[in-house]
Write an enzyme that holds these catalytic residues in place. Sequence first.
Site, PDB file in Angstrom:
ATOM      1  N   TYR A 143      37.684  42.817  53.107  1.00 47.73           N
ATOM      2  CA  TYR A 143      38.393  41.550  52.973  1.00 47.73           C
ATOM      3  C   TYR A 143      39.657  41.613  53.819  1.00 47.73           C
ATOM      4  O   TYR A 143      40.387  42.605  53.774  1.00 47.73           O
ATOM      5  CB  TYR A 143      38.754  41.310  51.504  1.00 47.73           C
ATOM      6  CG  TYR A 143      39.486  40.013  51.239  1.00 47.73           C
ATOM      7  CD1 TYR A 143      38.835  38.789  51.374  1.00 47.73           C
ATOM      8  CD2 TYR A 143      40.826  40.009  50.843  1.00 47.73           C
ATOM      9  CE1 TYR A 143      39.504  37.589  51.119  1.00 47.73           C
ATOM     10  CE2 TYR A 143      41.491  38.821  50.585  1.00 47.73           C
ATOM     11  CZ  TYR A 143      40.836  37.616  50.718  1.00 47.73           C
ATOM     12  OH  TYR A 143      41.486  36.435  50.461  1.00 47.73           O
ATOM     13  N   ASP A 238      43.476  47.312  58.831  1.00 48.29           N
ATOM     14  CA  ASP A 238      44.068  46.411  57.841  1.00 48.29           C
ATOM     15  C   ASP A 238      44.544  47.270  56.675  1.00 48.29           C
ATOM     16  O   ASP A 238      43.772  47.656  55.806  1.00 48.29           O
ATOM     17  CB  ASP A 238      43.039  45.371  57.383  1.00 48.29           C
ATOM     18  CG  ASP A 238      43.640  44.388  56.380  1.00 48.29           C
ATOM     19  OD1 ASP A 238      44.753  44.665  55.882  1.00 48.29           O
ATOM     20  OD2 ASP A 238      42.996  43.367  56.100  1.00 48.29           O
ATOM     21  N   LYS A 266      51.404  43.155  50.873  1.00 48.09           N
ATOM     22  CA  LYS A 266      51.524  43.669  49.507  1.00 48.09           C
ATOM     23  C   LYS A 266      52.784  44.527  49.294  1.00 48.09           C
ATOM     24  O   LYS A 266      53.852  43.969  49.101  1.00 48.09           O
ATOM     25  CB  LYS A 266      50.224  44.366  49.115  1.00 48.09           C
ATOM     26  CG  LYS A 266      49.093  43.319  49.114  1.00 48.09           C
ATOM     27  CD  LYS A 266      47.772  43.713  48.524  1.00 48.09           C
ATOM     28  CE  LYS A 266      46.900  42.467  48.421  1.00 48.09           C
ATOM     29  NZ  LYS A 266      45.578  42.576  48.961  1.00 48.09           N
TER      30      LYS A 266
HETATM   31  C1  LIG Z   1      45.037  41.313  49.892  1.00 45.79           C
HETATM   32  C2  LIG Z   1      44.485  41.627  51.216  1.00 45.79           C
HETATM   33  C3  LIG Z   1      44.624  40.748  52.292  1.00 45.79           C
HETATM   34  C4  LIG Z   1      45.184  39.367  52.138  1.00 45.79           C
HETATM   35  O1  LIG Z   1      46.499  39.374  51.745  1.00 45.79           O
HETATM   36  P1  LIG Z   1      47.107  38.012  51.091  1.00 45.79           P
HETATM   37  O2  LIG Z   1      48.556  38.339  50.944  1.00 45.79           O
HETATM   38  O3  LIG Z   1      46.374  37.847  49.791  1.00 45.79           O
HETATM   39  O4  LIG Z   1      46.838  36.917  52.014  1.00 45.79           O
HETATM   40  C5  LIG Z   1      44.211  41.171  53.544  1.00 45.79           C
HETATM   41  N1  LIG Z   1      43.665  42.374  53.716  1.00 45.79           N
HETATM   42  C6  LIG Z   1      43.490  43.244  52.699  1.00 45.79           C
HETATM   43  C7  LIG Z   1      42.903  44.574  52.957  1.00 45.79           C
HETATM   44  C8  LIG Z   1      43.875  42.879  51.408  1.00 45.79           C
HETATM   45  O5  LIG Z   1      43.646  43.708  50.395  1.00 45.79           O
END
Ligand SMILES: *Cc1c(COP(=O)(O)O)cnc(C)c1O
Length: 427
Positions: A143, A238, A266
Amino acid sequence: MYKKSAQLFTEAKKYMPGGVNSPVRAFKSVNMEPLFIKRALGSKIYDADGSEYIDYVASWGPLILGHAHPEVVKAVTEAAKNGTSYGASTEIEIELAKLITEIYPSIDKVRMVNSGTEAAMSAVRIARGFTGRDKIIKFDGCYHGHSDSFLIKAGSGALTLGIPGNPGVTKGTASDTLIAGYNTLESVQEIIEANPGQIAAIIVEPVAGNAGVIPPAEDFLEGLRKLAADNGIILIFDEVITGFRVALGGAQELYGVKPDMTCLGKIIGGGLPVGAYGGRADIMDMVAPDGPVYQAGTLAGNPLAMAAGLAAVNILKEENPYPQLDKMASLLADGIRECSVKHGIPIQQNRVGSMMCRFFTDKPVTGLDSAMTSDTELFAEYFKAMLSEGIYMAPSQFEAGFVSTAHTAEDIEKTIEAHDNALKKIG
Ligand SMILES: *Cc1c(COP(=O)(O)O)cnc(C)c1O
């Protein structure tokens, strides 16, 4: 027990789709209605009915220091007194950017945005601008936020809710996202060979954290590094979850693999909305106003978010809580494993540092296919039982759980006890 929450949910559904502002919050896959949260402190979270829970959601990852850490709260309140947003440059942006580039040697320059979604979306745009190529490779079950290019075989809520395709995403956009198997280098190789000179970027969660937790197989990340370098492809890690989580320097420090670009989010917001992307100077020089690739934000580098993030990252850097986090998480994982064996319920406990997940399957989980062998109905029963035991987990089989520095040995013990009782109930 959930009376007030139920009332609020009825009200919420009148005004918001599904009654929520993000799909997994709705508890749909565990056949429940969501809890409404009133407050939280340290390792505990309190719902609208006044019940206390030990929290392993951590706002889905950001709260590595637990809820309402006094130094983070202080930083935010002090900053707010000076105004909440200027839409102009501030010194604190430099401080956080400098700190990030010091901790992540692969990041020469960094741009702040407001969410992980924006970070991943922007990183891919820059990679396309830099290479002049259109296609990207992403992995099944990973994701990267909800921007169009990534909603294909996506993890997190899309996986939990079984939303397979991509309604709302144009065929053109979808056709530029090529899906490889997580931990399967051959599938990446095949895609590259079938699309010579057309792949701009490979984007990967270096530890998959949105299909449960799936650690990278040995040589997977190194293999990606080599394939990318050999083919002029930008490798994007990511690290929105793993950054400052699996190590201060993220998965790239833990596994010793250097990406060309990195997405963060995060934890770097200390619980406020933040994302960031950065990487090699020659790539980041493509970003406007230095270069031609446009990317902007009204609230980007927001002073409250910068203050919270800077406070959090400074604590992590100064206190190095990672050995302690690992110890606590391993205590929890061991306790859960022993209990599961005792009850004869097959559970795979995957863990990297303080991010972990228990899959209800007898197959080792090494990719999306094995993750999907989990008994999600049993998980739903388990989730419900854990909640009634005072343990707040992500309401989905396919999400990570997080241990914070606020979790005590007593919290861990209570959680193992709750797990024991929950398995008794569902076994
Ligand atoms: C949570 C997450 C996102 C998206 O971040 P948001 O702040 O919810 O838009 C992107 N990549 C990874 C790996 C994530 O866990």
